[in-house]
Write an enzyme that holds these catalytic residues in place. Structure first.
Site, mmCIF file in Angstrom:
data_model
loop_
_atom_site.group_PDB
_atom_site.id
_atom_site.type_symbol
_atom_site.label_atom_id
_atom_site.label_comp_id
_atom_site.label_asym_id
_atom_site.label_seq_id
_atom_site.Cartn_x
_atom_site.Cartn_y
_atom_site.Cartn_z
ATOM 1 N N GLU A 1 -31.275 -14.410 55.981
ATOM 2 C CA GLU A 1 -30.757 -13.395 56.933
ATOM 3 C C GLU A 1 -30.753 -14.002 58.331
ATOM 4 O OE1 GLU A 1 -29.376 -10.084 57.089
ATOM 5 O OE2 GLU A 1 -29.257 -10.828 59.138
ATOM 6 N N GLU B 1 -20.626 11.475 64.366
ATOM 7 C CA GLU B 1 -22.084 11.406 64.581
ATOM 8 C C GLU B 1 -22.390 10.980 66.023
ATOM 9 O OE1 GLU B 1 -23.779 10.640 60.030
ATOM 10 O OE2 GLU B 1 -24.012 9.038 61.492
ATOM 11 N N HIS C 1 -26.702 3.746 50.376
ATOM 12 C CA HIS C 1 -27.233 4.054 49.036
ATOM 13 C C HIS C 1 -26.355 3.481 47.936
ATOM 14 C CE1 HIS C 1 -25.198 7.485 50.937
ATOM 15 N NE2 HIS C 1 -24.609 7.682 49.777
ATOM 16 N N HIS D 1 -37.419 31.232 46.161
ATOM 17 C CA HIS D 1 -36.980 32.164 47.201
ATOM 18 C C HIS D 1 -38.041 32.252 48.299
ATOM 19 C CE1 HIS D 1 -35.136 35.659 49.025
ATOM 20 N NE2 HIS D 1 -36.349 36.201 49.099
HETATM 21 P P1 FAD Z 1 -25.246 -4.978 56.009
HETATM 22 O O1 FAD Z 1 -26.216 -3.902 56.215
HETATM 23 O O2 FAD Z 1 -24.162 -5.148 57.002
HETATM 24 O O3 FAD Z 1 -26.101 -6.314 55.874
HETATM 25 C C1 FAD Z 1 -25.545 -7.578 55.797
HETATM 26 C C2 FAD Z 1 -26.480 -8.553 56.464
HETATM 27 O O4 FAD Z 1 -26.039 -9.876 56.177
HETATM 28 C C3 FAD Z 1 -26.511 -8.450 57.986
HETATM 29 O O5 FAD Z 1 -27.814 -8.199 58.446
HETATM 30 C C4 FAD Z 1 -25.986 -9.801 58.472
HETATM 31 O O6 FAD Z 1 -26.668 -10.264 59.628
HETATM 32 C C5 FAD Z 1 -26.289 -10.693 57.291
HETATM 33 N N1 FAD Z 1 -25.405 -11.871 57.180
HETATM 34 C C6 FAD Z 1 -24.044 -11.884 57.208
HETATM 35 N N2 FAD Z 1 -23.592 -13.140 57.027
HETATM 36 C C7 FAD Z 1 -24.681 -13.923 56.884
HETATM 37 C C8 FAD Z 1 -24.858 -15.318 56.658
HETATM 38 N N3 FAD Z 1 -23.825 -16.150 56.510
HETATM 39 N N4 FAD Z 1 -26.121 -15.792 56.580
HETATM 40 C C9 FAD Z 1 -27.186 -14.967 56.705
HETATM 41 N N5 FAD Z 1 -27.078 -13.645 56.914
HETATM 42 C C10 FAD Z 1 -25.839 -13.133 56.985
HETATM 43 N N6 FAD Z 1 -24.666 4.440 55.449
HETATM 44 C C11 FAD Z 1 -25.314 5.457 54.840
HETATM 45 O O7 FAD Z 1 -25.402 5.468 53.617
HETATM 46 N N7 FAD Z 1 -25.902 6.466 55.566
HETATM 47 C C12 FAD Z 1 -25.827 6.493 56.917
HETATM 48 O O8 FAD Z 1 -26.375 7.415 57.541
HETATM 49 C C13 FAD Z 1 -25.143 5.448 57.583
HETATM 50 N N8 FAD Z 1 -25.064 5.445 58.921
HETATM 51 C C14 FAD Z 1 -24.409 4.406 59.549
HETATM 52 C C15 FAD Z 1 -24.303 4.442 60.931
HETATM 53 C C16 FAD Z 1 -23.648 3.445 61.594
HETATM 54 C C17 FAD Z 1 -23.554 3.485 63.093
HETATM 55 C C18 FAD Z 1 -23.089 2.351 60.856
HETATM 56 C C19 FAD Z 1 -22.391 1.230 61.560
HETATM 57 C C20 FAD Z 1 -23.177 2.316 59.476
HETATM 58 C C21 FAD Z 1 -23.832 3.349 58.808
HETATM 59 N N9 FAD Z 1 -23.930 3.383 57.413
HETATM 60 C C22 FAD Z 1 -24.568 4.414 56.798
HETATM 61 C C23 FAD Z 1 -23.367 2.299 56.570
HETATM 62 C C24 FAD Z 1 -24.472 1.314 56.160
HETATM 63 O O9 FAD Z 1 -25.064 0.783 57.318
HETATM 64 C C25 FAD Z 1 -23.894 0.185 55.313
HETATM 65 O O10 FAD Z 1 -23.198 0.737 54.212
HETATM 66 C C26 FAD Z 1 -24.981 -0.732 54.786
HETATM 67 O O11 FAD Z 1 -25.688 -1.310 55.856
HETATM 68 C C27 FAD Z 1 -24.388 -1.823 53.900
HETATM 69 O O12 FAD Z 1 -25.376 -2.727 53.504
HETATM 70 P P2 FAD Z 1 -25.049 -4.261 53.221
HETATM 71 O O13 FAD Z 1 -26.360 -4.881 52.882
HETATM 72 O O14 FAD Z 1 -23.934 -4.370 52.283
HETATM 73 O O15 FAD Z 1 -24.522 -4.841 54.596
HETATM 74 P P1 NAD Z 2 -13.999 6.011 58.696
HETATM 75 O O1 NAD Z 2 -13.041 5.268 57.847
HETATM 76 O O2 NAD Z 2 -14.921 6.974 58.056
HETATM 77 O O3 NAD Z 2 -13.213 6.814 59.819
HETATM 78 C C1 NAD Z 2 -12.309 6.214 60.690
HETATM 79 C C2 NAD Z 2 -11.346 7.264 61.183
HETATM 80 O O4 NAD Z 2 -10.553 6.684 62.216
HETATM 81 C C3 NAD Z 2 -10.391 7.755 60.102
HETATM 82 O O5 NAD Z 2 -10.430 9.161 60.055
HETATM 83 C C4 NAD Z 2 -9.032 7.214 60.560
HETATM 84 O O6 NAD Z 2 -7.963 8.065 60.220
HETATM 85 C C5 NAD Z 2 -9.224 7.118 62.062
HETATM 86 N N1 NAD Z 2 -8.348 6.135 62.725
HETATM 87 C C6 NAD Z 2 -8.060 4.879 62.334
HETATM 88 N N2 NAD Z 2 -7.241 4.290 63.209
HETATM 89 C C7 NAD Z 2 -7.000 5.179 64.203
HETATM 90 C C8 NAD Z 2 -6.228 5.162 65.413
HETATM 91 N N3 NAD Z 2 -5.522 4.091 65.779
HETATM 92 N N4 NAD Z 2 -6.212 6.257 66.203
HETATM 93 C C9 NAD Z 2 -6.928 7.362 65.828
HETATM 94 N N5 NAD Z 2 -7.665 7.428 64.710
HETATM 95 C C10 NAD Z 2 -7.716 6.353 63.907
HETATM 96 O O7 NAD Z 2 -14.810 4.880 59.493
HETATM 97 P P2 NAD Z 2 -16.048 4.968 60.498
HETATM 98 O O8 NAD Z 2 -16.317 6.354 60.915
HETATM 99 O O9 NAD Z 2 -15.799 3.931 61.525
HETATM 100 O O10 NAD Z 2 -17.239 4.495 59.566
HETATM 101 C C11 NAD Z 2 -17.240 3.208 58.957
HETATM 102 C C12 NAD Z 2 -18.042 3.202 57.696
HETATM 103 O O11 NAD Z 2 -19.429 3.404 57.952
HETATM 104 C C13 NAD Z 2 -17.600 4.291 56.741
HETATM 105 O O12 NAD Z 2 -17.368 3.699 55.494
HETATM 106 C C14 NAD Z 2 -18.741 5.232 56.685
HETATM 107 O O13 NAD Z 2 -18.903 5.781 55.387
HETATM 108 C C15 NAD Z 2 -19.941 4.384 57.081
HETATM 109 N N6 NAD Z 2 -20.893 5.279 57.775
HETATM 110 C C16 NAD Z 2 -21.556 6.216 57.052
HETATM 111 C C17 NAD Z 2 -22.384 7.104 57.696
HETATM 112 C C18 NAD Z 2 -23.092 8.125 56.892
HETATM 113 O O14 NAD Z 2 -23.140 8.000 55.677
HETATM 114 N N7 NAD Z 2 -23.692 9.143 57.506
HETATM 115 C C19 NAD Z 2 -22.536 7.058 59.060
HETATM 116 C C20 NAD Z 2 -21.823 6.125 59.768
HETATM 117 C C21 NAD Z 2 -21.018 5.226 59.105
#
Ligand code: FAD
Ligand code: NAD
Length: 471
Positions: A36, A191, A327, A450
């Site tokens: 990582e 959010e 998840h 309930h």
């Molecule tokens: P990542 O979490 O992106 O992890 C990949 C890791 O690989 C990174 O730490 C990166 O540094 C590392 N990496 C990449 N390339 C290399 C390399 N070459 N060598 C070493 N390390 C490397 N999902 C939910 O289910 N619930 C939520 O509430 C939620 N909230 C979110 C809020 C925000 C603002 C964002 C941006 C995302 C949210 N998500 C949420 C989505 C969630 O974060 C991702 O789906 C999840 O982190 C995916 O896990 P991953 O391990 O596939 O990738």
């Molecule tokens: P998203 O795909 O959920 O939403 C992006 C939105 O932007 C869409 O509704 C799309 O129609 C709109 N859009 C795209 N281009 C546009 C433009 N030019 N002008 C106006 N609107 C435009 O993506 P996100 O909200 O960026 O989230 C990214 C990923 O992270 C998602 O897959 C989401 O599931 C994940 N995530 C999950 C959680 C959670 O589970 N609570 C929280 C944050 C992020």
């Protein structure tokens, strides 16, 4: 450079996908290395995603509630102030505790953790450019790509994470902006809009589609959500496309156009959040050295056992197909290790819940009403409003409803959609029901305590047969 012994599994990426696979493989007695580059484990989710955003959402809600929702509860509060630095510190404490916890879990399960950037030299050897300098090479019998995703940039708007921000900037602003434009009304957009709107920022959400919530949200629920968020002070411009931006002035300007051909206008704000989706991340991974294919959206192509075209190199999480959810990544991480170790694994993609942690929360699992219509699948609907639920009434928290969709012939549950207090917890019951192939009658005949909000879930199931008791 040094060369270490061959490992059973080398994992590139220590996000949710990578670290969970590492722990699971350690438990299965495999020799594992997890690489990582971030400096901390947990990836996007723990460092800049799920966890920090939920801290800010929880505490901004508490602040907003103390300001606006105490009098009718007989609670009188005095001078309420927000200390933004401490508000952020609470978030950082949660993040630090959890990322260190993951590091401990890797150690406990005998996983070697390398802090550095991994890249393919060939199909078995990974070069690691160590964060502290120098490099090493690790050889893996199996290799797992778990490099995650990054924010999709908005063309023509340079991200500085101060005035033009992604979610990473939005969880770390040092002052409360007076105004914010959010491009994208998906989950991230809504959010983050919620956090800053509750703290006093005037927020306008610009969404290309004619409904908020991003892919998957039921249209009826999306409309109800928008109404409630509007009541909280958020503005929406739906069916509106951002066509360009200008950061040269004191305020950031966005040119927007109606997606349906209305007249163009220019909007401006102190801060612009781009939240138009995320894209797979494979930068500096050396995929070209092994001839690995990506699809048109940059995702690593895999089969149903998470194998890439090179069979001992597998891939899970955000960097490949499916919803970008923590998840989902976690389920795949366990399954992929089971495939490697035992030859079989299991993820039910039809039962992966989604939760949007706004207030009220929105949660769903299975198919939406518009999905069913589009696919000509017959269904029966049952809804139950929280205004008829005794616990919601005692909590003075009655906005929202549970909506259940069931097969009219077999009564099998097809989808559950909830907007309301604690929807994110309640959806677990719907997910379990879908996983077990439950009928709405199975749910209706299950005794629920309930007074609980979950009784609304049971009553929505009864409502699919028009037999709700309390509505
Ligand atoms: P990542 O979490 O992106 O992890 C990949 C890791 O690989 C990174 O730490 C990166 O540094 C590392 N990496 C990449 N390339 C290399 C390399 N070459 N060598 C070493 N390390 C490397 N999902 C939910 O289910 N619930 C939520 O509430 C939620 N909230 C979110 C809020 C925000 C603002 C964002 C941006 C995302 C949210 N998500 C949420 C989505 C969630 O974060 C991702 O789906 C999840 O982190 C995916 O896990 P991953 O391990 O596939 O990738
Ligand atoms: P998203 O795909 O959920 O939403 C992006 C939105 O932007 C869409 O509704 C799309 O129609 C709109 N859009 C795209 N281009 C546009 C433009 N030019 N002008 C106006 N609107 C435009 O993506 P996100 O909200 O960026 O989230 C990214 C990923 O992270 C998602 O897959 C989401 O599931 C994940 N995530 C999950 C959680 C959670 O589970 N609570 C929280 C944050 C992020």
């Amino acid at each position: 450079a040094s060369v270490s012994e061959e490992k059973d599994l080398v994992i590139i990426g220590g996000g949710v996908a990578g670290y969970v696979a590492a722990i699971k493989a350690g438990q299965e007695g495999m020799k594992v290395t997890c690489i990582e580059k971030r400096g901390t484990l947990g990836g996007t989710c723990l460092n800049v995603g799920c966890i920090p955003s939920k801290s800010l959402l929880n505490n901004s809600h508490l602040y907003h509630q103390i300001l606006h929702d105490t009098k009718n509860r007989g609670i009188e509060v005095g001078d309420v102030k927000l200390n933004l630095a401490n508000f952020m510190k609470a978030k950082d404490t949660a993040v630090a505790g959890l990322t260190k916890g993951v590091e401990f879990l890797l150690k406990k399960n005998g996983v070697e953790y390398l802090k550095g950037t991994g890249s393919f030299i060939n199909e078995n050897d990974i070069k690691v450019a160590l964060n502290d300098g120098g490099e090493t090479t690790v050889r893996g019998k199996n290799i797992l790509i778990a490099t995650g995703s990054e924010a999709t940039p908005f063309p023509g708007l340079e991200i500085d994470e101060k005035r033009v921000i992604t979610s990473t900037g939005a969880i770390a602003l040092e002052k409360i902006p007076e105004s914010m434009l959010v491009i994208g009304g998906g989950i991230i957009g809504l959010e983050m809009a919620s956090v800053w709107s509750r703290l006093g920022t005037k927020v306008t959400v610009i969404e290309f589609l004619d409904q908020i919530g991003g892919p998957g949200m039921d249209t009826e629920i999306a409309k109800a959500t928008q109404k409630l968020l509007k009541k909280q002070g958020m503005d929406f411009k739906l069916s509106t496309k951002v066509i360009g931006g200008d950061t040269s002035g004191e305020k950031v300007k966005l040119d927007v156009d109606s997606a349906k051909g209305g007249k163009p206008e220019t909007l401006e704000a102190e801060v612009v959040l781009t939240a138009i989706g995320r894209r797979p991340y494979t930068g500096n991974l050396g995929l070209e050295n092994i001839g690995m294919e990506l699809d048109e959206r940059g995702r690593v192509i895999i089969d149903s056992e998470y194998r890439t075209k090179i069979p001992h190199i597998r891939c899970v999480g955000d960097v490949t197909f499916g919803p970008m959810l923590a998840h989902k990544a976690e389920e795949e991480a366990v399954a992929v290790v089971e495939y490697i170790k035992k030859g079989h694994g299991h993820v039910n993609y039809a039962a992966i819940p989604s939760v949007m942690y706004t207030y009220p929360e929105v949660a769903w699992v299975g198919q939406s009403e518009q999905d069913l219509k589009k696919n000509n699948i017959p269904y029966r609907v049952g809804t139950f409003p929280f205004s008829a639920n005794s616990r919601a009434k005692t909590n003075l928290d009655t906005d929202g409803m549970v909506k259940m969709l069931a097969d009219p012939e077999t009564d099998r549950l097809l989808g559950v959609h909830i907007i309301g207090p604690n929807a994110g917890e309640m959806i677990a019951e719907g997910t379990l029901a879908l996983e077990y192939g439950a009928s709405s009658e199975d749910i209706a005949r299950t005794c629920h305590a309930h007074p609980t909000l979950a009784e609304a879930f049971k009553e929505a199931a009864m409502a699919t047969h028009a037999k709700a008791i309390h509505f």
